[in-house]
Structure formats: C-alpha cells, structure tokens
Design a protein around this motif. Structure first.
Motif, PDB file in Angstrom:
ATOM      1  N   LEU A  28      -0.926  12.369  35.755  1.00  0.00           N
ATOM      2  CA  LEU A  28      -1.187  10.966  36.099  1.00  0.00           C
ATOM      3  C   LEU A  28      -0.047  10.075  35.609  1.00  0.00           C
ATOM      4  O   LEU A  28       0.396   9.167  36.304  1.00  0.00           O
ATOM      5  CB  LEU A  28      -2.507  10.494  35.491  1.00  0.00           C
ATOM      6  CG  LEU A  28      -3.775  10.876  36.241  1.00  0.00           C
ATOM      7  CD1 LEU A  28      -5.004  10.452  35.459  1.00  0.00           C
ATOM      8  CD2 LEU A  28      -3.806  10.242  37.632  1.00  0.00           C
ATOM      9  N   TYR A  29       0.401  10.355  34.414  1.00  0.00           N
ATOM     10  CA  TYR A  29       1.519   9.608  33.832  1.00  0.00           C
ATOM     11  C   TYR A  29       2.736   9.715  34.732  1.00  0.00           C
ATOM     12  O   TYR A  29       3.414   8.731  35.026  1.00  0.00           O
ATOM     13  CB  TYR A  29       1.824  10.174  32.450  1.00  0.00           C
ATOM     14  CG  TYR A  29       2.994   9.535  31.730  1.00  0.00           C
ATOM     15  CD1 TYR A  29       2.845   8.321  31.078  1.00  0.00           C
ATOM     16  CD2 TYR A  29       4.237  10.162  31.692  1.00  0.00           C
ATOM     17  CE1 TYR A  29       3.900   7.741  30.405  1.00  0.00           C
ATOM     18  CE2 TYR A  29       5.300   9.591  31.021  1.00  0.00           C
ATOM     19  CZ  TYR A  29       5.132   8.383  30.381  1.00  0.00           C
ATOM     20  OH  TYR A  29       6.186   7.814  29.716  1.00  0.00           O
ATOM     21  N   LYS A  30       2.989  10.943  35.212  1.00  0.00           N
ATOM     22  CA  LYS A  30       4.147  11.169  36.085  1.00  0.00           C
ATOM     23  C   LYS A  30       3.988  10.433  37.416  1.00  0.00           C
ATOM     24  O   LYS A  30       4.925   9.825  37.915  1.00  0.00           O
ATOM     25  CB  LYS A  30       4.302  12.681  36.334  1.00  0.00           C
ATOM     26  CG  LYS A  30       5.624  13.213  35.806  1.00  0.00           C
ATOM     27  CD  LYS A  30       5.876  14.643  36.213  1.00  0.00           C
ATOM     28  CE  LYS A  30       7.198  14.756  36.954  1.00  0.00           C
ATOM     29  NZ  LYS A  30       7.212  15.805  37.940  1.00  0.00           N
ATOM     30  N   ASN A  51       4.200   6.716  36.828  1.00  0.00           N
ATOM     31  CA  ASN A  51       5.600   6.428  36.515  1.00  0.00           C
ATOM     32  C   ASN A  51       6.436   6.380  37.791  1.00  0.00           C
ATOM     33  O   ASN A  51       7.217   5.457  38.015  1.00  0.00           O
ATOM     34  CB  ASN A  51       6.129   7.493  35.554  1.00  0.00           C
ATOM     35  CG  ASN A  51       7.536   7.181  35.077  1.00  0.00           C
ATOM     36  OD1 ASN A  51       7.977   6.038  35.139  1.00  0.00           O
ATOM     37  ND2 ASN A  51       8.236   8.199  34.613  1.00  0.00           N
ATOM     38  N   SER A  52       6.231   7.371  38.657  1.00  0.00           N
ATOM     39  CA  SER A  52       7.051   7.420  39.876  1.00  0.00           C
ATOM     40  C   SER A  52       6.690   6.294  40.842  1.00  0.00           C
ATOM     41  O   SER A  52       7.484   5.897  41.676  1.00  0.00           O
ATOM     42  CB  SER A  52       6.949   8.786  40.545  1.00  0.00           C
ATOM     43  OG  SER A  52       5.618   9.007  40.929  1.00  0.00           O
ATOM     44  N   LEU A  53       5.470   5.769  40.722  1.00  0.00           N
ATOM     45  CA  LEU A  53       5.090   4.616  41.538  1.00  0.00           C
ATOM     46  C   LEU A  53       5.568   3.310  40.902  1.00  0.00           C
ATOM     47  O   LEU A  53       5.363   2.238  41.456  1.00  0.00           O
ATOM     48  CB  LEU A  53       3.565   4.556  41.708  1.00  0.00           C
ATOM     49  CG  LEU A  53       2.895   5.648  42.541  1.00  0.00           C
ATOM     50  CD1 LEU A  53       1.386   5.546  42.418  1.00  0.00           C
ATOM     51  CD2 LEU A  53       3.311   5.547  43.993  1.00  0.00           C
ATOM     52  N   ASN A  92       1.447  -1.650  33.836  1.00  0.00           N
ATOM     53  CA  ASN A  92       0.977  -2.501  34.936  1.00  0.00           C
ATOM     54  C   ASN A  92      -0.527  -2.299  35.067  1.00  0.00           C
ATOM     55  O   ASN A  92      -1.021  -1.187  34.896  1.00  0.00           O
ATOM     56  CB  ASN A  92       1.715  -2.030  36.201  1.00  0.00           C
ATOM     57  CG  ASN A  92       1.341  -2.825  37.434  1.00  0.00           C
ATOM     58  OD1 ASN A  92       0.160  -2.998  37.744  1.00  0.00           O
ATOM     59  ND2 ASN A  92       2.348  -3.284  38.138  1.00  0.00           N
ATOM     60  N   TYR A  93      -1.240  -3.384  35.371  1.00  0.00           N
ATOM     61  CA  TYR A  93      -2.695  -3.276  35.469  1.00  0.00           C
ATOM     62  C   TYR A  93      -3.123  -2.216  36.484  1.00  0.00           C
ATOM     63  O   TYR A  93      -4.055  -1.455  36.260  1.00  0.00           O
ATOM     64  CB  TYR A  93      -3.304  -4.615  35.890  1.00  0.00           C
ATOM     65  CG  TYR A  93      -3.086  -5.737  34.928  1.00  0.00           C
ATOM     66  CD1 TYR A  93      -3.512  -5.620  33.608  1.00  0.00           C
ATOM     67  CD2 TYR A  93      -2.457  -6.909  35.320  1.00  0.00           C
ATOM     68  CE1 TYR A  93      -3.314  -6.657  32.709  1.00  0.00           C
ATOM     69  CE2 TYR A  93      -2.251  -7.951  34.423  1.00  0.00           C
ATOM     70  CZ  TYR A  93      -2.676  -7.816  33.121  1.00  0.00           C
ATOM     71  OH  TYR A  93      -2.485  -8.836  32.229  1.00  0.00           O
ATOM     72  N   LEU A  94      -2.415  -2.201  37.611  1.00  0.00           N
ATOM     73  CA  LEU A  94      -2.801  -1.322  38.699  1.00  0.00           C
ATOM     74  C   LEU A  94      -2.757   0.146  38.287  1.00  0.00           C
ATOM     75  O   LEU A  94      -3.642   0.935  38.636  1.00  0.00           O
ATOM     76  CB  LEU A  94      -1.880  -1.570  39.900  1.00  0.00           C
ATOM     77  CG  LEU A  94      -2.402  -1.095  41.239  1.00  0.00           C
ATOM     78  CD1 LEU A  94      -3.734  -1.745  41.563  1.00  0.00           C
ATOM     79  CD2 LEU A  94      -1.375  -1.417  42.335  1.00  0.00           C
TER      80      LEU A  94
END
Lengths: 306, 275
Positions: free
Chosen positions: B124-126, B129-131, B136-138
């Motif tokens: 999820l972190y990755k 991160n890539s997004l 960020n709240y989102l």
C-alpha cells in the motif's frame, strides 16, 4: 422471487466492492507475498530519482528465519514465542473474565443496565488514549501504581523498564481493553438460551453447577467460538498497544510478530523481510481458523435467503 | 430468584471500578496543576482544580492540536462515507440474493479480518507513493478503506437481514425495480444500522495509528493518535497537558459509543458467525 433469474443483479450490486477490494486488498496482498521473495528495501524499491533495482532471492528470507530458530540467539523464535504467550494469555483472560461478568450481568439484579454500560467503557475509549493513560499509570516515579505500592510499604515495580514486567504491563492493558467485547458477546449468547431449559433442569433437581455444565456451556458454544476466533485474530494482530506502551522494549522483550514486522519494514527499511514476517503471520492465522472451524464444524449452519 | 446477592454487586462494582479507573485518573490529572501532577502524594481529586491545561492545549500558539483534530475528523468522516457508499449495495446483494460464488465472497470478506497490517502496508505504501499520495488525506482514506469496506459489508448485511422480506415483495409487485426496492424500502428501514456502521467505521479510522504514522510525514498532516504521541516524546514532562488533550479526544467518542453499543454488538458478532 426467482432464484436464478436475478443473479446478475447480485453481481451488479457487488461489482463496486469487488473492484475496490481487488485493487486495494487482494492485489497488494499478492504483492506483499511476492515481496517476501525479494531483497527489496527503501533504497532499491524504485522512485522518481532511481529505477528499481531489487532482485528476487527466492526463499532466502524464509530459510534464514526458520533455520535461525535452531540457533541459541534467534530473534524470530523469541518473537514467535512472545506472540504466542501474548495471544494465549490475553484471550484466556478475555474469555474467563468476560464469561464471569456476563454470567453476573445475566442475573436478575438491580442496576444491570448501568453496570453493563460502565463495564463497556474500556472498549469505547480510543486505544491510543488507553495506551497513554496506562503508560502514565505505569510511570516509575509518578504513576499511580507505584505511589500506591509505596504507601502500602512495598518496593516500586519497574513496570516498563524490566523485560518480565513490561510483558505483564502490556498484557494487563490489553486484557482491560478486550474484556468488554467478550463480555457483551457472551451475554448476548446467554440471553439466547431458553429459560425453560433451566426450569426443567431445576425440576429434575440439577444443581446450578450442573446446569452450567450441561446447559449453559454447550449452548453458548457457537457464540463463544466466534468471539474467540475474532479475539485471537485481533490480539495476534494488535499493534497499537504494544507500540504505544513499550515500543516492543525493553530490548525486544515485548515485540510480537506484527510490531517486529513493522520495525523491520519502516525502521530498518527492509521491506522484503517485513513482507516475509507478514506471510508468516497470515499463515499462522489461516492455519488457526481452519483448524478451529474443523473442530466446530457441527455448529455451522448458514442462513440462506432466497 | 431475586434475592439480593451482595457478592454479585460486590464483584460488579469492583469490575466497574477497574473499567473506569484509567479514564477517571486521566480526567483528574487533566484538572491538576503541574506541581500536583508530579508529586508522589496520592490525590484522586485535584487539590486545586484548574482549567488551565485545557486552555493551553486548545490555544497553543501553533494551533497544532486543533489541526490534528480537524485532520482526524476529516479523514475519519470521508473514510466512513466512502466505505458506506461502496458497501451498501454489496451488503444488500449478500443479504438477499443467492448466486454462484456467494460463499467464496463471504469467506473473502472474513479473510480480510486476518490480513496483518504488516503485510498490506508495504505494498500500500508503494502504491500510495507511486500515486504521489503520501502525506495526503486521500492516501490515508484509500488505505483505511481496505479495512472499512469489508467491515461495513459484513455489518450492513446483518442489518439488512432483519428487514422483513414481505415488504420488498409488495414493493416489487407495485412495480419498483430491484434498485428501487433497495433504495426506497430496505435502506430507509435500516437507517439505525447504517448509522451504527458508519460510526464504527469512523471510530476505526479515528483510532488508526500504524498507517497514519507511516503515511503522514508533516506535523500539520498528523492525525490525533500520531500527534498526541509526538506530545509524549517532545514534551516528556507535560502529562497534565496530554491528559487534557486525551479527555477532549475521548469524551465525544465515548458518549456516542455508549449510546450505540447495543446495535454495534449485534452487527459485529453476527458478521463473524455468518462468514
């Protein structure tokens, strides 16, 4: 209403959730499993500035972890043992204390509603706040426990400073948090048992003790089983309390698999190894639930609508 | 039968005392002056009662506590709204229709209960991160939906199960579509259940620590659990301020929780059994 003709509506209704779950849960889960076969770290994971340079290393993490278990100094083994102690002791006390309180609340006594509400408080308090309150109460010099001990003429206890006491401390906090859910659930189960069974048993001259063993416990089994499975899963995966109260210390003595996995991942930045820990955790829980379900098979009856 | 069992009351009173003591102790600490907090005298009731700690926390020059509170509130609210929007129809389908793969889907939801954060958080972190959604709240809301959505589906299914089917049959005869029946009949009748589910999703996000700790890096983006934790580290001596902060965070949640608990328990336990 037709059974077969509207199956596509069901799929239509389910579609958004299935898409979201596939993207946000099952895809990352698969990725997590794949990472456990790599040497991925924070530095080779790939970013805007550097291309990914991690490599597949096959079962290396698994082999390293499991072979280390035979050595005298094995972090992995210690953490597993601590996780099992943590889970077993917690769920044992959640269940026994929860059952005793549920049995008391199930009696026809005055103020039952008020007791029930007050006893739910530990569940209602946000867990980070509970962790904070208890840490303050465990404080070596100004915490209420040690002040009380001093007043009674005892030596202060190094609650969070000693390996043994630190484990006792976090377990006490988690027992405090977990009892209400078990109590309420078991109370619900108790209230579902028909009173007529007890009346019949009394007519036959059964003692309260015997009624408990032959009526209450067997009929409570389905509810108790569900509550215990959830309890084991939640306790096994409980991160907040340990991280916030002891941070796994002193010297790793209160680390459990989840907290240690987090440390490997986001303090040592060793994503591959952390993922391996994740897979180990998931395997433990899957094995446990499958075994448990097998044992309780006779109680399963799924409600089917139309 | 209704003899006054004094020992029953004794045990329940003792348990009640243990249940409320930590909260009570923090509450009392929050009204004490610094000197009294750091003393080895044992006073449950403050010797000199003061509101000063509350004033300090709420009006700190940098306003950071209120900022954390706003962050927590925003993220938790949006998480529960998004999760509800996604899960209501799915829960309805699971409650009312019979179709191939139903068991598997059910089991899939139950399985998510087991997924250790430790395994999901790295991918999820990755992804986040890539997004470009770290800090960020989102990003946080997306991550929270992984827990909130399956949970909401299970809870809501249970509430929908209790709506009598005859009502729907009548509506269908009157010409309402499947979605119309759901939207006009079942949903309004399940409002209490929907509210409880939303509340629990809100609380889960409000209490979440691990993901927020990992995803949010700026102090102004922290949620309350992370923020208060910073308080402990930075101002190791300020337990009186912290206590005031803790009480501000706890009381609203506590009150709503105690009101909603009866429904909550029903939803939670049957969600598990029917998996």
């Amino acid at each position: 209403m037709a059974t077969r003709s509207n199956w596509w509506i069901a799929y239509l209704f389910l579609a958004p959730v299935i898409v979201v779950m596939a993207l946000l849960v099952f895809y990352p889960l698969l990725q997590g499993v794949i990472y456990s076969f790599t040497n991925m770290t924070q530095y080779n994971m790939g970013s805007k500035f550097a291309p990914a340079s991690w490599e597949f290393i096959g079962l290396k993490h698994y082999i390293d972890l499991f072979s280390s278990m035979l050595q005298p100094e094995s972090v992995f083994r210690d953490v597993i043992i601590q996780t099992l102690i943590w889970t077993f002791v917690n769920v044992f006390f959640h269940f026994t204390i929860g059952l005793i309180l549920a049995l008391l609340l199930n009696r026809n006594i005055r103020g039952r509603g008020i007791y029930r509400m007050v006893l739910v408080v530990p569940w209602a308090v946000p867990s980070f706040i509970s962790a904070f309150s208890w840490t303050w109460m465990y404080n070596q010099s100004y915490g209420v426990f040690n002040i009380l001990l001093a007043k009674l003429g005892f030596a202060p206890i190094p609650w969070l400073g000693d390996s043994f006491w630190a484990m006792v401390s976090v377990i006490i906090v988690n027992i405090w948090i977990g009892v209400p859910f078990m109590m309420i659930t078991l109370l619900g189960g108790l209230q579902g048992i028909p009173q007529s069974l007890y009346e019949a048993a009394r007519v036959d001259g059964a003692t309260p003790w015997r009624q408990f063993w032959t009526i209450t416990l067997p009929l409570l089994k389905p509810v108790a089983a569900t509550a215990t499975v959830l309890g084991v899963i939640w306790t096994f995966n409980m991160f907040n309390i340990i991280y916030l109260v002891t941070r796994g210390g002193p010297a790793r003595s209160t680390q459990i698999l989840v907290t240690y996995a987090y440390q490997e991942g986001f303090m040592n930045w060793n994503f591959g190894l952390a993922a391996t820990y994740g897979v180990v955790i998931l395997s433990f829980l899957l094995a446990f639930t499958l075994l448990y379900q097998r044992l309780l098979k006779e109680n399963s009856n799924e409600g089917v609508y139309y | 039968m209704t003899r006054s069992h004094w020992w029953v009351h004794l045990l329940l009173l003792l348990a009640s005392f243990i249940a409320v003591f930590p909260v009570l102790w923090i509450m009392m600490t929050s009204f004490k002056q610094r000197a009294e907090v750091f003393s080895t005298e044992l006073h449950l009731i403050p010797q000199t009662f003061t509101w000063e700690n509350y004033v300090h926390v709420l009006t700190r020059a940098d306003g950071v506590f209120l900022r954390w509170m706003a962050n927590s509130f925003l993220v938790a609210l949006l998480t529960s709204l998004v999760a509800l929007a996604l899960s209501t129809t799915a829960a309805y389908a699971l409650s009312r229709f019979k179709f191939a793969g139903k068991r598997a889907i059910h089991y899939g939801f139950f399985l998510t209960q087991m997924f250790p954060g430790a395994l999901l958080i790295i991918p999820l972190y990755k992804i986040v991160n890539s997004l470009g959604l770290l800090n960020n709240y989102l990003g946080l809301i997306l991550a929270y939906c992984t827990v909130a959505v399956p949970f909401c589906v299970m809870m809501l299914k249970n509430f929908f199960d209790t709506v009598p089917y005859e009502l729907e049959e009548a509506a269908r005869v009157d010409g309402l579509s499947h979605f119309g029946t759901f939207y006009r009949i079942v949903l309004p009748l399940s409002i209490p259940g929907v509210a409880v589910t939303a509340f629990y999703a809100f609380i889960t996000a409000w209490n979440e620590f691990l993901i927020a700790l990992t995803f949010m890096s700026d102090q102004t983006m922290y949620t309350l659990p992370i923020g208060l934790q910073q308080f402990v580290n930075q101002f190791n001596a300020d337990w009186h301020y912290l206590s005031a902060g803790a009480i501000i965070v706890t009381l609203p949640v506590l009150v709503v929780f105690l009101i909603a608990q009866k429904y909550l328990v029903a939803g939670l336990t049957s969600g598990g059994t029917k998996g």
